[in-house]
Design an enzyme around this catalytic site. Structure first.
Site, PDB file in Angstrom:
ATOM      1  N   VAL A   1      20.852  73.327  18.824  1.00 14.83           N
ATOM      2  CA  VAL A   1      19.655  72.614  18.386  1.00 14.83           C
ATOM      3  C   VAL A   1      19.639  72.599  16.863  1.00 14.83           C
ATOM      4  O   VAL A   1      19.583  73.651  16.219  1.00 14.83           O
ATOM      5  CB  VAL A   1      18.376  73.280  18.934  1.00 14.83           C
ATOM      6  N   ASP A   2      19.685  71.397  16.282  1.00 15.05           N
ATOM      7  CA  ASP A   2      19.779  71.265  14.829  1.00 15.05           C
ATOM      8  C   ASP A   2      18.876  70.122  14.384  1.00 15.05           C
ATOM      9  O   ASP A   2      19.244  68.949  14.473  1.00 15.05           O
ATOM     10  CB  ASP A   2      21.234  71.011  14.413  1.00 15.05           C
ATOM     11  N   SER A   3      17.695  70.468  13.862  1.00 10.82           N
ATOM     12  CA  SER A   3      16.769  69.434  13.397  1.00 10.82           C
ATOM     13  C   SER A   3      17.218  68.821  12.084  1.00 10.82           C
ATOM     14  O   SER A   3      16.647  67.837  11.631  1.00 10.82           O
ATOM     15  CB  SER A   3      15.363  70.037  13.228  1.00 10.82           C
ATOM     16  N   GLY A   4      18.237  69.398  11.447  1.00 18.14           N
ATOM     17  CA  GLY A   4      18.757  68.837  10.208  1.00 18.14           C
ATOM     18  C   GLY A   4      19.806  67.774  10.429  1.00 18.14           C
ATOM     19  O   GLY A   4      20.264  67.164   9.464  1.00 18.14           O
TER      20      GLY A   4
ATOM     21  N   PHE B   1      22.193  68.880  19.548  1.00 22.10           N
ATOM     22  CA  PHE B   1      20.933  68.234  19.902  1.00 22.10           C
ATOM     23  C   PHE B   1      20.196  67.932  18.606  1.00 22.10           C
ATOM     24  O   PHE B   1      19.584  68.807  17.988  1.00 22.10           O
ATOM     25  CB  PHE B   1      20.126  69.176  20.800  1.00 22.10           C
TER      26      PHE B   1
END
Length: 406
Positions: free
Chosen positions: A198-201, A269
């Site tokens: 999970v990587d919002s960047g 993601f």
């Protein structure tokens, strides 16, 4: 006759010798008994230092059943710092007046000398470091018009501020020095289980070609969305799968995936799907909240092997929001833009794959390298300027230059 030798630490050694034995021979005998080398021995008798190695014990006035003090000399030059500090500590222990003075003025040093040799050595190192620093600053301040001296003073002050900042962090926020593991959740894509990063960047949700093959969705890749992702490095985009079922907890969510080579994770993601499904990274609960469900992030021992490379400092290209070059439909004369082709907002479009010519109106940078080599690097996603500078760094070797781009 029989002699007894006492050390600063209270150890005793009894030796039986001939009265006519010379002091140097007695010291050699003591080396075997005590382990103290001859050159480091200091022997006292009735407050007199015995320093004539050729004199016999009778000549030195030592009688039968005499008690002598054996000390270890402090020799600083040419010895390791740890041995210097230990000899200094023994010297302090052997001087009652100095010990009394330390108890009154520096009780911490006195206690370390008695009970904690490691702490005493650390205090001694710190003291020497401060003395050396102060001496260096005083020497540099002797000539205020020396620019090099002023530069070194400025650097010394900066280093002192850095060390103070480090000590403050170690005392008040030691948790900042711990290793932070990446956020992974268990998912299923087309029925195939995957541990997704999970990587919002990351701007897009990305999947490796190997993972896409395992999930059985490689046949759905739209190659019109080919391009080059540019972030910390560059990577080739093979295309895009517009929709595939992904199971998170008990939810079956439609997701799109950008198929990209050179990834250190099977499935990333990204922000596009996080926003599309209104997911929330809840670090307080250590979970990903999505449509009313909470999916716990995997513990460190549950992470895939590839994640350990990331924990050791390997940066992900997607973590800085990769931008993809314009897609190039096969057979078309002009590259056609598609919505969601991966272009970063505001970023200039990159040259199409396979086209080495610069944009119209752009100044062409001249180079001593063959145009074929420059075009080969430009086909990998580099601009003409970057290709030439990379060839310069690689000494004209195009293979080495290509490896530097990645």
């Amino acid at each position: 006759m029989e002699l007894t030798f006492y050390t600063d630490l209270g150890d005793s050694f009894q030796v039986e010798i001939d009265p006519n034995m010379e002091l140097e021979n007695v010291m050699a005998l003591l080396e075997a008994e005590s382990g103290i080398p001859v050159q480091e021995q200091s022997i006292s008798y009735e407050n007199r230092d015995l320093n004539n190695p050729k004199a016999t014990m009778r000549e030195l006035g030592v009688g039968d059943n005499a008690m002598l003090l054996l000390r270890r000399k402090v020799q600083v030059a040419g010895r390791p710092a740890e041995m210097d500090s230990e000899m200094m500590r023994l010297q302090v222990l052997g001087d009652p007046q100095l010990m009394q003075q330390l108890r009154e003025t520096q009780p911490e040093v006195a206690d370390a000398a008695l009970n904690n040799p490691a702490r005493f050595a650390e205090i001694l190192r710190q003291t020497r470091s401060r003395q050396d620093t102060n001496a260096e600053i005083a020497r540099l301040n002797a000539d205020p018009y020396d620019l090099e001296a002023q530069r070194r003073i400025e650097e010394a002050i900066r280093q002192q501020a850095v060390m103070e900042n480090l000590e403050h962090a170690l005392e008040y926020s030691p948790e900042s020095f711990g290793r932070v593991t990446m956020l992974y959740i268990p998912v299923e894509v087309n029925g195939y289980p995957i541990k997704a990063f999970v990587d919002s960047g990351a701007q897009q949700t990305i999947m490796s070609p190997e993972c896409a093959e395992s999930c059985g969705i490689m046949r759905l890749v739209d190659k019109r969305f080919q391009g080059i992702a540019r972030g910390v490095g560059t990577a080739k985009i093979l295309g895009r799968v517009h929709s595939a079922p992904m199971k998170v907890a008990d939810l079956h969510l439609p997701c799109s995936f950008t198929i990209m080579e050179g990834r250190d994770v099977d499935l990333l993601f990204g922000l596009d799907m996080l926003k599309a499904h209104q997911a929330c990274i809840d670090l307080e609960k250590n979970a990903l909240r999505i449509q009313g469900r909470e999916v716990q992030f995997l513990a460190e021992h549950e992470l895939p092997d590839k994640a350990r490379h990331m924990d050791q400092g390997t940066l992900e290209e997607g973590s800085s929001g990769p931008s993809a070059s314009s897609p190039q439909p096969s057979g078309s004369q002009q590259p056609q833009q598609f919505p969601g082709s991966g272009n970063t907002l505001g970023a200039p479009p990159a040259p199409a794959i396979g086209r080495g010519a610069p944009a119209a109106g752009a100044a062409t940078v001249q180079s001593r390298f063959p145009e074929s080599d420059i075009n080969m690097l430009m086909n990998l996603g580099a601009s003409r300027e970057v290709a030439i500078s990379t060839l310069e760094a690689a000494g004209g070797n195009v293979d080495v230059a290509a490896s530097l781009l990645f």
